[in-house]
Enzyme design. Sequence first.
Site, PDB file in Angstrom:
ATOM      1  N   ASN A 183       0.884  -1.186   0.000  1.00  0.00           N
ATOM      2  CA  ASN A 183       0.000   0.000   0.000  1.00  0.00           C
ATOM      3  C   ASN A 183       0.914   1.225   0.000  1.00  0.00           C
ATOM      4  O   ASN A 183       1.836   1.302   0.819  1.00  0.00           O
ATOM      5  CB  ASN A 183      -0.827  -0.003   1.283  1.00  0.00           C
TER       6      ASN A 183
ATOM      7  N   ASN B  60      -7.868   9.188   0.365  1.00  0.00           N
ATOM      8  CA  ASN B  60      -7.573   8.294  -0.756  1.00  0.00           C
ATOM      9  C   ASN B  60      -7.014   9.115  -1.911  1.00  0.00           C
ATOM     10  O   ASN B  60      -7.181  10.335  -1.951  1.00  0.00           O
ATOM     11  CB  ASN B  60      -8.860   7.601  -1.213  1.00  0.00           C
TER      12      ASN B  60
ATOM     13  N   CYS C 182      -7.258   4.033   7.852  1.00  0.00           N
ATOM     14  CA  CYS C 182      -6.491   3.221   6.884  1.00  0.00           C
ATOM     15  C   CYS C 182      -5.523   2.384   7.712  1.00  0.00           C
ATOM     16  O   CYS C 182      -4.671   2.945   8.424  1.00  0.00           O
ATOM     17  CB  CYS C 182      -5.735   4.136   5.918  1.00  0.00           C
TER      18      CYS C 182
ATOM     19  N   ASN D 193      -3.058   0.090   6.888  1.00  0.00           N
ATOM     20  CA  ASN D 193      -1.637   0.164   6.504  1.00  0.00           C
ATOM     21  C   ASN D 193      -1.105   1.585   6.693  1.00  0.00           C
ATOM     22  O   ASN D 193       0.042   1.783   7.105  1.00  0.00           O
ATOM     23  CB  ASN D 193      -1.455  -0.279   5.047  1.00  0.00           C
TER      24      ASN D 193
ATOM     25  N   ASN E 229     -15.028  -1.210   0.458  1.00  0.00           N
ATOM     26  CA  ASN E 229     -13.843  -1.873  -0.113  1.00  0.00           C
ATOM     27  C   ASN E 229     -14.202  -3.345  -0.296  1.00  0.00           C
ATOM     28  O   ASN E 229     -14.866  -3.924   0.580  1.00  0.00           O
ATOM     29  CB  ASN E 229     -12.667  -1.713   0.848  1.00  0.00           C
TER      30      ASN E 229
ATOM     31  N   GLY F 145      -4.881  -2.989   4.652  1.00  0.00           N
ATOM     32  CA  GLY F 145      -4.737  -3.408   6.050  1.00  0.00           C
ATOM     33  C   GLY F 145      -6.072  -3.688   6.720  1.00  0.00           C
ATOM     34  O   GLY F 145      -6.253  -4.736   7.353  1.00  0.00           O
TER      35      GLY F 145
HETATM   36  N1  LIG Z   1      -9.760   3.015   0.667  1.00  0.00           N
HETATM   37  C1  LIG Z   1     -10.265   2.899   2.038  1.00  0.00           C
HETATM   38  C2  LIG Z   1      -9.320   3.594   3.024  1.00  0.00           C
HETATM   39  C3  LIG Z   1      -7.946   2.963   3.017  1.00  0.00           C
HETATM   40  C4  LIG Z   1      -7.994   1.540   3.488  1.00  0.00           C
HETATM   41  C5  LIG Z   1      -6.741   0.719   3.238  1.00  0.00           C
HETATM   42  N2  LIG Z   1      -5.686   1.304   2.476  1.00  0.00           N
HETATM   43  C6  LIG Z   1      -6.188   0.130   4.532  1.00  0.00           C
HETATM   44  O1  LIG Z   1      -4.989  -0.201   4.598  1.00  0.00           O
HETATM   45  O2  LIG Z   1      -6.998  -0.040   5.498  1.00  0.00           O
HETATM   46  C7  LIG Z   1     -11.650   3.557   2.117  1.00  0.00           C
HETATM   47  O3  LIG Z   1     -11.856   4.607   1.525  1.00  0.00           O
HETATM   48  O4  LIG Z   1     -12.509   2.985   2.801  1.00  0.00           O
END
Ligand SMILES: N[C@H](CCC[C@H](N)C(=O)O)C(=O)O
Length: 230
Positions: free
Chosen positions: A9, A56, A65, A67, A159, A188
């Site tokens: 990521n 994002n 988020c 990660n 997601n 993550g």
């Molecule tokens: N794209 C996700 C946020 C980042 C989640 C992801 N990169 C992680 O590591 O949890 C959303 O808008 O719900």
Amino acid sequence: MKKYTANGNSFVLFDISKTSISDNEKKKWVLENCKDRDGALFVEKRDGIYYMDYFNKDGSRAPFCGNGARVFFYYLQNEKKENVSKFLTDAGLVFGKIYNGKILIKMPKPSIAQKIKIENFSGYLLKVGVPHFVTFVDNVDKIMINNIGKKLRKKLNANINFVQKLSKNTIKVRTFERGVEGETLSCGSGSTASAIILNENKVKVITKGGILYVHILNDGFYLEGGVENV
Ligand SMILES: N[C@H](CCC[C@H](N)C(=O)O)C(=O)O
């Protein structure tokens, strides 16, 4: 501005803890600097506690988020030399620790998983800071993720995690990420959501970006993995 990856990521980090910028300016910075990244972390301080504001790559703000939180904690500890154990996010207070060179983050308390069926995929909707759909399939490599992942993401505003069970406590996960609008090398909170549905104590999550571990302990769910300065 610094660049990091965490299990594939990819993020840009802006430390604005000594200043403040408007949401519009943040969004502009994100759109200008995240073309080859999955998202952006803003390091801020509110009432003496560090706060992670996450965006994002498409400029949409997300409350959490997983990660990114590991990168954020790594940055506080290794770059700012701040010996803090917690920081704030829009999904609440997050606790971190480092052991064996890995970054562990106590994830936000998940919501109760809701079993649903959509587009012939049976799975679970649950929130781990951000919304996730988790569906188990026979072979994740055969999933046309940019087709069905996109369709499910639009319908569920979540997601989308396709999970293949390899053994009792090992899964392989591919994620179509909201706000990236495409597959990321790992997610993550998606890995954590998938491990919660598997429901084993220590889950090894194999992603395109590498290995994550999700520990289900009596006080919560911990996400463990590496961080790289790239
Ligand atoms: N794209 C996700 C946020 C980042 C989640 C992801 N990169 C992680 O590591 O949890 C959303 O808008 O719900």
